[in-house]
Enzyme design. Structure first.
Site, PDB file in Angstrom:
ATOM      1  N   SER A  96      36.914  28.249  27.289  1.00  0.00           N
ATOM      2  CA  SER A  96      37.443  27.014  27.876  1.00  0.00           C
ATOM      3  C   SER A  96      36.901  26.852  29.290  1.00  0.00           C
ATOM      4  CB  SER A  96      38.968  27.053  27.919  1.00  0.00           C
ATOM      5  OG  SER A  96      39.427  26.017  28.776  1.00  0.00           O
ATOM      6  N   HIS A 118      34.954  24.764  24.672  1.00  0.00           N
ATOM      7  CA  HIS A 118      36.265  24.108  24.646  1.00  0.00           C
ATOM      8  C   HIS A 118      36.457  23.325  25.943  1.00  0.00           C
ATOM      9  CE1 HIS A 118      40.462  23.847  23.183  1.00  0.00           C
ATOM     10  NE2 HIS A 118      40.805  23.930  24.456  1.00  0.00           N
ATOM     11  N   ASP A 127      39.004  20.854  28.043  1.00  0.00           N
ATOM     12  CA  ASP A 127      40.402  20.441  28.161  1.00  0.00           C
ATOM     13  C   ASP A 127      40.530  19.171  28.988  1.00  0.00           C
ATOM     14  OD1 ASP A 127      41.917  22.569  26.819  1.00  0.00           O
ATOM     15  OD2 ASP A 127      41.030  23.865  28.344  1.00  0.00           O
ATOM     16  N   MET A 156      42.977  16.383  30.488  1.00  0.00           N
ATOM     17  CA  MET A 156      44.404  16.203  30.825  1.00  0.00           C
ATOM     18  C   MET A 156      44.584  14.936  31.648  1.00  0.00           C
ATOM     19  SD  MET A 156      45.258  20.032  32.093  1.00  0.00           S
ATOM     20  CE  MET A 156      44.727  21.469  31.167  1.00  0.00           C
ATOM     21  N   HIS A 179      39.648  19.012  23.557  1.00  0.00           N
ATOM     22  CA  HIS A 179      41.106  19.098  23.397  1.00  0.00           C
ATOM     23  C   HIS A 179      41.752  18.039  24.284  1.00  0.00           C
ATOM     24  CE1 HIS A 179      44.876  21.865  24.173  1.00  0.00           C
ATOM     25  NE2 HIS A 179      45.194  20.735  23.565  1.00  0.00           N
ATOM     26  N   MET A 208      44.649  16.328  25.901  1.00  0.00           N
ATOM     27  CA  MET A 208      46.061  16.398  26.297  1.00  0.00           C
ATOM     28  C   MET A 208      46.376  15.113  27.041  1.00  0.00           C
ATOM     29  SD  MET A 208      45.998  20.393  27.411  1.00  0.00           S
ATOM     30  CE  MET A 208      44.214  20.422  27.430  1.00  0.00           C
ATOM     31  N   MET A 221      49.028  25.779  20.143  1.00  0.00           N
ATOM     32  CA  MET A 221      49.167  26.119  21.568  1.00  0.00           C
ATOM     33  C   MET A 221      50.048  27.360  21.686  1.00  0.00           C
ATOM     34  SD  MET A 221      47.352  24.129  23.388  1.00  0.00           S
ATOM     35  CE  MET A 221      47.753  25.031  24.888  1.00  0.00           C
ATOM     36  N   GLY A 273      45.544  26.824  32.880  1.00  0.00           N
ATOM     37  CA  GLY A 273      44.999  28.096  32.432  1.00  0.00           C
ATOM     38  C   GLY A 273      45.794  29.238  33.050  1.00  0.00           C
ATOM     39  N   GLY A 274      45.563  30.434  32.546  1.00  0.00           N
ATOM     40  CA  GLY A 274      46.122  31.634  33.166  1.00  0.00           C
ATOM     41  C   GLY A 274      47.588  31.909  32.912  1.00  0.00           C
ATOM     42  N   ASP A 322      45.130  28.671  21.401  1.00  0.00           N
ATOM     43  CA  ASP A 322      44.756  28.328  22.781  1.00  0.00           C
ATOM     44  C   ASP A 322      45.877  28.713  23.746  1.00  0.00           C
ATOM     45  OD1 ASP A 322      43.693  27.123  25.032  1.00  0.00           O
ATOM     46  OD2 ASP A 322      43.789  25.078  24.243  1.00  0.00           O
ATOM     47  N   SER A 376      40.646  31.838  31.338  1.00  0.00           N
ATOM     48  CA  SER A 376      40.650  32.731  32.499  1.00  0.00           C
ATOM     49  C   SER A 376      40.181  34.135  32.140  1.00  0.00           C
ATOM     50  CB  SER A 376      42.052  32.763  33.127  1.00  0.00           C
ATOM     51  OG  SER A 376      43.018  33.062  32.159  1.00  0.00           O
TER      52      SER A 376
HETATM   53  C1  DX5 Z   1      45.790  24.881  28.563  1.00  0.00           C
HETATM   54  C2  DX5 Z   1      44.442  24.647  27.955  1.00  0.00           C
HETATM   55  C3  DX5 Z   1      43.691  25.889  27.639  1.00  0.00           C
HETATM   56  C4  DX5 Z   1      43.384  26.766  28.825  1.00  0.00           C
HETATM   57  C5  DX5 Z   1      43.537  28.171  28.354  1.00  0.00           C
HETATM   58  O1  DX5 Z   1      46.519  23.706  28.550  1.00  0.00           O
HETATM   59  O2  DX5 Z   1      44.554  23.905  26.747  1.00  0.00           O
HETATM   60  O3  DX5 Z   1      42.496  25.614  26.895  1.00  0.00           O
HETATM   61  O4  DX5 Z   1      42.078  26.586  29.340  1.00  0.00           O
HETATM   62  O5  DX5 Z   1      43.451  28.995  29.442  1.00  0.00           O
HETATM   63  P1  DX5 Z   1      43.765  30.546  29.373  1.00  0.00           P
HETATM   64  O6  DX5 Z   1      42.830  31.158  28.365  1.00  0.00           O
HETATM   65  O7  DX5 Z   1      43.502  31.001  30.762  1.00  0.00           O
HETATM   66  O8  DX5 Z   1      45.208  30.705  28.959  1.00  0.00           O
HETATM   67 ZN    ZN Z   2      42.709  23.736  25.403  1.00  0.00          ZN
END
Ligand code: DX5
Ligand code: ZN
Length: 217
Positions: A9, A34, A36, A38, A67, A69, A138, A145-146, A176, A199
């Site tokens: 990602s 990937h 993301d 948002m 993805h 969101m 999810m 992330g993280g 994810d 991350s």
């Molecule tokens: C969160 C995203 C993920 C994110 C995952 O809303 O959809 O794709 O990048 O990050 P990690 O792997 O750090 O949890």
């Molecule tokens: Zn994602």
């Protein structure tokens, strides 16, 4: 053994040198990139949108796994196809007319994927699973992330695997959020096909080796 696909990602990439991070993924054994997206409405964060995806698509040699969101994703299906998405994921929670949304994604020539938030039960996919190329589970609350992995996700993946086996065996399961070597191995055991990791890959000393290890967990 199930398929073992990896989708780094780029939410965790260094945006000041995004080209270098895309090149790293190109050189790695990753299967997808990937992305993301948002909107600050459906999730409490804003990431990047169509102009960035266009540039990523120009640089990438791997298919883009986008993805969304975002609220009201229907109006952006064509723009994301034009930007270069190969797989388009919409959230179950944002689509009152999910069948129409999924058909629109497929009509544009993309793979159609539906994402479930951690609180959304698997059985709600009963009447759409036959039309899907992928389901994204999810394993954190979307937006950042993280975060730490939510363990109830294992149960959801096992339930989903049963549903897919009986109704649409070609449908992939992607997971994810909070994916590392430990949760990743458990997820493959539970039936996941595609692991998204942000991350954990980008903070590792050797991201290419980390991706290779995910492929061989
Ligand atoms: C969160 C995203 C993920 C994110 C995952 O809303 O959809 O794709 O990048 O990050 P990690 O792997 O750090 O949890
Ligand atoms: Zn994602």
């Amino acid at each position: 053994m199930t398929t073992r696909f990896v989708a780094p990602s780029i939410l965790s990439a260094d945006f000041s040198k995004l080209g270098e991070d895309i090149e790293m993924i190109n050189q790695s054994e990753a299967d997808y990139i990937h992305c993301d997206v948002m909107d600050g409405v459906f999730v409490p964060n804003i990431s990047f949108g169509i102009p960035v995806i266009e540039k990523v698509a120009e640089m990438a040699t791997k298919p883009l796994d986008v993805h969304l969101m975002i609220s009201n994703p229907d109006q952006f299906i064509v723009p994301f196809r034009k930007a270069g998405a190969s797989i388009l994921t919409v959230h179950y929670e944002t689509c009152p007319h999910l069948n129409r949304t999924v058909q629109s994604i497929k009509n544009e020539g993309m793979k159609a994927s539906v994402c479930l938030n951690p609180h959304t039960p698997v059985h709600l996919l009963d009447d759409i699973i036959v039309d899907l190329d992928m389901v994204l589970v999810m394993s954190v609350n979307p937006g950042f992330g993280g975060q730490s992995f939510i363990k109830n996700s294992y149960k959801k993946i096992r339930l989903l695997k049963e549903m897919i086996a009986s109704k649409n065996p070609k449908c992939l399961i992607e997971v994810d959020g909070g994916v590392n070597f430990e949760t990743g191995a458990n997820l493959y055991d539970a039936g996941a096909d595609v692991l998204v990791s942000g991350s954990f890959i980008f903070k590792s000393d050797d991201p290419i080796a980390t991706i290779r290890k995910f492929k061989n967990l």
